[in-house]
Design an enzyme around this catalytic site. Structure first.
Site, PDB file in Angstrom:
ATOM      1  N   ASP A 144      18.860  -3.422  67.564  1.00 30.95           N
ATOM      2  CA  ASP A 144      19.910  -2.403  67.650  1.00 30.95           C
ATOM      3  C   ASP A 144      19.549  -1.522  68.847  1.00 30.95           C
ATOM      4  OD1 ASP A 144      21.468  -0.110  67.418  1.00 30.95           O
ATOM      5  OD2 ASP A 144      21.551  -0.236  65.229  1.00 30.95           O
ATOM      6  N   LYS A 180      28.458   5.571  70.294  1.00 32.99           N
ATOM      7  CA  LYS A 180      27.447   6.520  70.765  1.00 32.99           C
ATOM      8  C   LYS A 180      27.438   6.570  72.301  1.00 32.99           C
ATOM      9  CE  LYS A 180      26.589   7.137  66.411  1.00 32.99           C
ATOM     10  NZ  LYS A 180      27.012   5.995  65.660  1.00 32.99           N
ATOM     11  N   ARG A 218      43.814 -10.499  66.594  1.00 31.44           N
ATOM     12  CA  ARG A 218      42.546 -10.488  65.849  1.00 31.44           C
ATOM     13  C   ARG A 218      41.561 -11.440  66.516  1.00 31.44           C
ATOM     14  NH1 ARG A 218      42.180 -13.756  61.809  1.00 31.44           N
ATOM     15  NH2 ARG A 218      44.172 -13.236  60.860  1.00 31.44           N
ATOM     16  N   TYR A 228      18.787   3.268  60.844  1.00 34.77           N
ATOM     17  CA  TYR A 228      19.913   4.172  60.572  1.00 34.77           C
ATOM     18  C   TYR A 228      20.262   4.082  59.080  1.00 34.77           C
ATOM     19  CZ  TYR A 228      24.833   5.450  60.259  1.00 34.77           C
ATOM     20  OH  TYR A 228      26.023   5.984  59.860  1.00 34.77           O
TER      21      TYR A 228
END
Ligand code: PLP
Length: 377
Positions: free
Chosen positions: A172, A197, A46, A98
């Site tokens: 972003d 993406k 992690r 978004y």
């Protein structure tokens, strides 16, 4: 080094143990320690994993930053940034973000005491007017999803730096990617990605990332990454790294195809509006040409006939697949108001129900135009 070289080599070295050219998938949750507290840089996956380290280093170089952090999704990366804030803090955000970002801000974070103001961030006066003494973040998407509106990153960075509360400027960069636009070089503090993406590029993995320049900011975000734990697994990091190697060639073809399709749609009598950042008709075309290398692979447009016509068209293409998401090698078509942006319905961010969004893929452009032509008929 040029970005084409960085994509293939940055952070990625032959494996010291075997000479493997490709970064191995270190599918392990923990690491043996030589003595208590004495280890080889990794204790628990992690906190850190070598496959993830390679991805983080590569993204850092591509964005011209100093530190990178990979997350399990773009939303997890977004959430980590917002966790820098405290109740009572205020955020100014693009009014065309978004839909999932808007949902996180309004339905998850506002109840925790954060305040958000949405403005047209392509209009500098609106940003100046929205800033308050409590404003800690300015959140830009540029180009925005789905209206492809473009904001002047450098000018907005100057506004943030001159404001007494010194809000961090977050960009972003999912739609543009570092191949088209490098926000940190234009004055932004944090770059956010949905690596799902264009960065991954093959519609086979969900991921997110942050890149920053400042060491103290990195420390706070790395603490949150580990403390909250929304990290990607090593296989996902490998897939994103594998996709990244071809980012420049993919983006060149995405943009070349999209520019041709934007021209085609613009000339089509059945189409009332086309939004593409490098098209002469785009309201911020000059800013787009100044801060981006090309117009990218996304196009939005409105066919005549409203929502019904848009739904019919989106359901009639053969090569363009009806699907959410974007940035993969295959072309996708969707109706944002009914799909990706359904969570903005009845809000000030609601999208024209007749708007169609295309993610233009790498197929032959003549086939794509023929597909759209038949669907428009
Ligand atoms: N930012 C933008 C611009 C997006 O388009 C998306 C997803 O569509 C996200 C963030 C969220 O990313 P993810 O789906 O990887 O959580």
């Amino acid at each position: 080094m040029h970005i084409e070289t960085q994509c293939i080599h940055a952070g990625q070295h032959p494996d010291p143990a075997t000479g493997a050219v490709m970064t191995p998938i270190y599918q392990t949750s923990t690491y043996v320690q030589d003595r208590i507290g004495v280890h080889r840089g990794y204790e628990y996956s992690r906190t850190g994993n070598p496959t993830r380290t390679a991805l983080e280093a590569c993204l850092t170089d591509l964005e011209g930053g100093q530190y990178g952090l990979a997350f399990s999704s773009g939303m997890a990366a977004t959430d980590a940034v917002l966790r820098l804030l405290s109740p009572g803090d205020h955020v100014v955000a693009s009014d065309d973000v978004y839909g999932g970002t808007y949902r996180l801000f309004e339905q998850v974070l506002r109840p925790f005491g954060l305040d958000f103001t949405y403005v047209d961030t392509s209009n500098l006066a609106q940003i100046r007017a929205a800033l308050r003494p409590q404003t800690r973040l300015v959140w830009l998407e540029t180009p925005t999803n789905p209206l492809l509106s473009v904001s002047d990153i450098h000018a907005i960075a100057e506004i943030c730096q001159a404001h007494p509360s010194l809000p961090l400027l977050v960009v972003d960069n999912t739609f543009a990617t570092p191949f088209l636009q490098r926000p940190l070089e234009l004055g932004a503090d944090i770059v956010v990605h949905s690596t799902t993406k264009y960065i991954g590029g093959h519609s086979d993995v969900v991921g997110g990332a942050l890149v920053v320049k400042d060491a103290a900011l990195h420390q706070r975000l790395a603490f949150l990454q580990n403390a909250v734990g929304a990290v990607p697994g090593p296989m996902d990091c490998f897939l994103v790294l594998r996709g990244l190697k071809t980012l420049p060639v993919r983006m060149e073809r995405h943009a070349a195809n999209a520019a041709r399709i934007a021209e085609y749609l613009h000339a089509h009598p059945q189409v009332s509006r086309v939004l593409y950042p490098f098209h002469d008709s785009h309201p911020q075309v000059e800013t787009a040409r100044r801060q981006m290398r090309s117009g990218g692979g996304m196009i939005s447009f409105v066919p005549n006939g409203g929502a019904q016509a848009a739904h019919r068209m989106a359901e009639s293409t053969r090569i363009f697949a009806l699907a959410e998401s974007l940035g993969g090698v295959e072309s996708l078509i969707e109706v944002p108001a009914a799909m990706t942006h359904a969570s903005t319905a009845a809000s000030p961010l609601a999208v024209d129900p007749g708007l169609i969004r295309l993610s233009v893929g790498l197929e032959h452009v003549d086939d794509l135009i023929e597909d759209l032509d038949k669907a428009l008929k």
